[in-house]
Design a protein around this motif. Structure first.
Motif, PDB file in Angstrom:
ATOM      1  N   PRO A 136      -7.561   5.495   5.031  1.00 57.66           N
ATOM      2  CA  PRO A 136      -6.180   5.738   5.506  1.00 57.66           C
ATOM      3  C   PRO A 136      -5.501   7.035   4.816  1.00 57.66           C
ATOM      4  O   PRO A 136      -6.082   7.291   3.695  1.00 57.66           O
ATOM      5  CB  PRO A 136      -5.672   4.284   4.887  1.00 57.66           C
ATOM      6  CG  PRO A 136      -6.487   3.978   3.920  1.00 57.66           C
ATOM      7  CD  PRO A 136      -7.962   4.171   4.109  1.00 57.66           C
ATOM      8  N   LEU A 137      -4.586   7.470   5.378  1.00 61.17           N
ATOM      9  CA  LEU A 137      -4.044   8.573   4.902  1.00 61.17           C
ATOM     10  C   LEU A 137      -2.433   8.427   4.868  1.00 61.17           C
ATOM     11  O   LEU A 137      -1.875   8.425   6.106  1.00 61.17           O
ATOM     12  CB  LEU A 137      -4.128   9.970   6.003  1.00 61.17           C
ATOM     13  CG  LEU A 137      -5.771  10.463   5.926  1.00 61.17           C
ATOM     14  CD1 LEU A 137      -6.082  11.351   6.943  1.00 61.17           C
ATOM     15  CD2 LEU A 137      -6.275  10.798   4.556  1.00 61.17           C
ATOM     16  N   ALA A 138      -1.776   8.332   3.721  1.00 58.75           N
ATOM     17  CA  ALA A 138      -0.311   8.130   3.574  1.00 58.75           C
ATOM     18  C   ALA A 138       0.296   9.377   4.408  1.00 58.75           C
ATOM     19  O   ALA A 138       1.466   9.189   4.725  1.00 58.75           O
ATOM     20  CB  ALA A 138       0.121   8.123   2.200  1.00 58.75           C
ATOM     21  N   GLY A 157       1.965   6.610   6.558  1.00 60.09           N
ATOM     22  CA  GLY A 157       2.539   5.276   6.342  1.00 60.09           C
ATOM     23  C   GLY A 157       2.305   4.923   4.710  1.00 60.09           C
ATOM     24  O   GLY A 157       1.924   5.706   4.024  1.00 60.09           O
ATOM     25  N   LEU A 158       2.748   3.580   4.517  1.00 55.39           N
ATOM     26  CA  LEU A 158       2.405   3.251   2.994  1.00 55.39           C
ATOM     27  C   LEU A 158       0.840   2.915   2.635  1.00 55.39           C
ATOM     28  O   LEU A 158       0.224   2.282   3.523  1.00 55.39           O
ATOM     29  CB  LEU A 158       3.068   1.676   2.943  1.00 55.39           C
ATOM     30  CG  LEU A 158       4.894   2.132   3.163  1.00 55.39           C
ATOM     31  CD1 LEU A 158       5.426   0.527   3.022  1.00 55.39           C
ATOM     32  CD2 LEU A 158       5.192   2.842   2.166  1.00 55.39           C
ATOM     33  N   LEU A 159       0.295   3.386   1.702  1.00 55.62           N
ATOM     34  CA  LEU A 159      -1.171   3.444   1.594  1.00 55.62           C
ATOM     35  C   LEU A 159      -1.434   1.966   1.593  1.00 55.62           C
ATOM     36  O   LEU A 159      -2.581   1.899   2.328  1.00 55.62           O
ATOM     37  CB  LEU A 159      -1.365   4.335   0.426  1.00 55.62           C
ATOM     38  CG  LEU A 159      -2.966   4.557   0.233  1.00 55.62           C
ATOM     39  CD1 LEU A 159      -3.478   5.123   1.540  1.00 55.62           C
ATOM     40  CD2 LEU A 159      -3.168   5.360  -0.985  1.00 55.62           C
ATOM     41  N   GLY A 160      -0.876   1.104   0.792  1.00 59.65           N
ATOM     42  CA  GLY A 160      -1.326  -0.171   0.584  1.00 59.65           C
ATOM     43  C   GLY A 160      -1.289  -0.801   1.974  1.00 59.65           C
ATOM     44  O   GLY A 160      -2.293  -1.905   2.415  1.00 59.65           O
ATOM     45  N   SER A 161      -0.296  -0.706   2.934  1.00 55.57           N
ATOM     46  CA  SER A 161      -0.180  -1.323   4.003  1.00 55.57           C
ATOM     47  C   SER A 161      -1.171  -0.824   5.006  1.00 55.57           C
ATOM     48  O   SER A 161      -1.832  -1.547   5.622  1.00 55.57           O
ATOM     49  CB  SER A 161       1.166  -1.110   4.572  1.00 55.57           C
ATOM     50  OG  SER A 161       2.229  -1.624   3.972  1.00 55.57           O
ATOM     51  N   LEU A 162      -1.742   0.491   5.036  1.00 61.77           N
ATOM     52  CA  LEU A 162      -2.497   1.099   5.967  1.00 61.77           C
ATOM     53  C   LEU A 162      -4.029   0.535   5.481  1.00 61.77           C
ATOM     54  O   LEU A 162      -4.542   0.292   6.306  1.00 61.77           O
ATOM     55  CB  LEU A 162      -2.498   2.558   5.800  1.00 61.77           C
ATOM     56  CG  LEU A 162      -1.384   3.463   6.495  1.00 61.77           C
ATOM     57  CD1 LEU A 162      -1.213   4.878   5.949  1.00 61.77           C
ATOM     58  CD2 LEU A 162      -1.478   3.319   7.899  1.00 61.77           C
ATOM     59  N   LEU A 163      -4.165   0.405   4.323  1.00 67.34           N
ATOM     60  CA  LEU A 163      -5.354  -0.055   3.883  1.00 67.34           C
ATOM     61  C   LEU A 163      -5.952  -1.330   4.473  1.00 67.34           C
ATOM     62  O   LEU A 163      -7.019  -1.770   4.765  1.00 67.34           O
ATOM     63  CB  LEU A 163      -5.557  -0.017   2.248  1.00 67.34           C
ATOM     64  CG  LEU A 163      -6.838  -0.397   1.519  1.00 67.34           C
ATOM     65  CD1 LEU A 163      -7.908   0.733   2.002  1.00 67.34           C
ATOM     66  CD2 LEU A 163      -6.817  -0.445   0.345  1.00 67.34           C
ATOM     67  N   VAL A 164      -4.740  -2.294   4.562  1.00 66.51           N
ATOM     68  CA  VAL A 164      -5.006  -3.591   5.098  1.00 66.51           C
ATOM     69  C   VAL A 164      -5.633  -3.496   6.651  1.00 66.51           C
ATOM     70  O   VAL A 164      -6.502  -3.988   7.018  1.00 66.51           O
ATOM     71  CB  VAL A 164      -3.895  -4.597   4.983  1.00 66.51           C
ATOM     72  CG1 VAL A 164      -4.036  -5.926   5.724  1.00 66.51           C
ATOM     73  CG2 VAL A 164      -3.509  -4.808   3.549  1.00 66.51           C
ATOM     74  N   GLY A 165      -4.704  -2.598   7.384  1.00 63.51           N
ATOM     75  CA  GLY A 165      -5.095  -2.518   8.681  1.00 63.51           C
ATOM     76  C   GLY A 165      -6.405  -1.810   8.746  1.00 63.51           C
ATOM     77  O   GLY A 165      -7.392  -2.466   9.822  1.00 63.51           O
ATOM     78  N   LEU A 218       4.549  -5.621  -1.947  1.00 63.20           N
ATOM     79  CA  LEU A 218       4.933  -7.162  -1.128  1.00 63.20           C
ATOM     80  C   LEU A 218       4.555  -6.815   0.178  1.00 63.20           C
ATOM     81  O   LEU A 218       3.690  -7.651   0.909  1.00 63.20           O
ATOM     82  CB  LEU A 218       6.041  -7.392  -1.254  1.00 63.20           C
ATOM     83  CG  LEU A 218       6.823  -7.757  -2.682  1.00 63.20           C
ATOM     84  CD1 LEU A 218       8.311  -8.150  -2.490  1.00 63.20           C
ATOM     85  CD2 LEU A 218       5.771  -8.815  -3.296  1.00 63.20           C
ATOM     86  N   ALA A 219       4.672  -5.819   0.939  1.00 66.56           N
ATOM     87  CA  ALA A 219       4.354  -5.468   2.071  1.00 66.56           C
ATOM     88  C   ALA A 219       2.828  -5.467   2.502  1.00 66.56           C
ATOM     89  O   ALA A 219       2.257  -6.108   3.254  1.00 66.56           O
ATOM     90  CB  ALA A 219       4.750  -4.009   2.562  1.00 66.56           C
ATOM     91  N   SER A 220       2.096  -5.209   1.649  1.00 70.40           N
ATOM     92  CA  SER A 220       0.656  -4.859   1.806  1.00 70.40           C
ATOM     93  C   SER A 220      -0.018  -6.349   1.354  1.00 70.40           C
ATOM     94  O   SER A 220      -0.850  -6.876   2.372  1.00 70.40           O
ATOM     95  CB  SER A 220      -0.062  -4.146   0.478  1.00 70.40           C
ATOM     96  OG  SER A 220       0.227  -4.560  -0.700  1.00 70.40           O
TER      97      SER A 220
END
Length: 333
Positions: free
Chosen positions: A327-329, A82-90, A45-47
């Motif tokens: 990105p790196l989790a 961080g959260l990989l999906g969230s990082l991927l967006v940024g 949901l965050a991503s």
């Protein structure tokens, strides 16, 4: 006068900031309320919410800074941890923006950025200094020798201090996010009402898993005697828990400052917004004759201002990354 666009999306705050020649012009933070009903951050949901928020946040940051996109010289973004999906967006947005504008990319370590938040504004520390970085996922004592010359000299061996606060809030039945509510109740309670154990961990490292268990058993045992124990003693419980977590953190920091001969200390990370911890570190600094540094509240929690200021100092060194960056989790410090 380099103008840096900062992008932060490591967890559940979508943030964009504009920094010009080291001066913060804007810092927009879009919070995600969708996680409240789940009692914690749901990564998927965050991503998705990051995808909805990132363009409006960047547009607002540019508007508030009174510039246009063509004035931006580089894009700094949180690469991890961080959260990989969230990082991927940024990361994806930063890469696309930089490619479209033909400007360089600057990758930033999220935890280093928390430390560098102290270089926003006029009250800046001098090197070397010790930084106590406390969040929901990390608890570290960092020896800061230069902008990007940092050494972790102590860290948690299990759970973070912020996680202990979050777990306590859940046990007490407080809604998410519980940290600010514990802070609020603690201001009304007696911090000496109850005693919780201090883990005996050697050196400058921390442990909070045992404390979490002790708090859980304490509340469970008292509820057997009085089912309304939590509700009747909420303020005192919160104040006592907050005091113990604060003393654990400050006792280690005091030891590190003495052993390393450093008299400048700083506080960073999301938990640095906690009133008790802020007051405790200021009191300790006064007692020890230290210089103390605590960021403004908007730069304590996850925010793009700290990413932008870190990006500014990397820009001055010419440290850029290619469009192949990912990105790196888990990102090495």
């Amino acid at each position: 006068m380099p103008v840096i666009l900062g992008i932060e999306s490591s967890c559940d705050e979508t943030s964009a900031a504009i920094c010009a020649d080291g001066i913060m012009l804007s810092n927009i933070i879009a919070n995600q309320t969708i996680h409240e009903k789940y009692g914690g951050v749901v990564p998927e949901l965050a991503s998705r919410v990051h995808q909805q928020n990132i363009i409006p946040a960047v547009q607002q940051a540019i508007f508030n800074a009174k510039i246009n996109k063509n004035d931006i010289d580089a894009v700094a973004f949180t690469r991890g941890p961080g959260l990989l999906g969230s990082l991927l967006v940024g990361v994806s947005f930063a890469k696309a923006f930089a490619l479209a504008q033909n400007i360089p990319l600057i990758d930033i370590n999220h935890m280093q950025a928390h430390v560098l938040a102290h270089f926003i504004g006029d009250h800046k520390p001098e090197f070397p200094f010790l930084c106590l970085t406390v969040s929901g996922g990390h608890t570290q004592i960092v020896l800061v020798k230069d902008y990007f010359d940092m050494e972790i000299i102590g860290q948690t061996q299990d759970d973070a201090a912020g996680e202990a606060l979050d777990k306590t809030s859940k046990v007490l039945g407080l809604p998410y996010p519980g940290g600010p509510l514990i802070d609020k109740y603690a201001r009304l309670g007696n911090p000496n009402a109850y005693h919780f154990p201090e883990p005996q961990i050697p050196g400058y490292d921390f442990s909070f898993s045992g404390l979490k268990t002790a708090i859980l058993y304490f509340i469970r045992d008292n509820e057997k005697l009085n089912p309304d124990f939590k509700e009747e003693h909420m303020a005192d419980i919160c104040a006592s828990v907050e005091k113990r977590i604060t003393t654990i953190l400050l006792n280690k920091l005091k030891k590190a400052a003495k052993d390393y001969g450093v008299n400048a200390i700083a506080l960073a990370g999301g938990v640095s917004a906690n009133t008790g911890l802020r007051q405790g570190i200021q009191q300790l600094a006064d007692e020890q004759g230290w210089k103390s540094f605590i960021p403004a509240f908007q730069y304590c929690t996850d925010n793009a201002g700290m990413i932008a200021i870190a990006g500014y100092h990397k820009y001055l060194k010419g440290e850029f990354v290619s469009q192949e960056v990912a990105p790196l989790a888990r990102m090495p410090f």
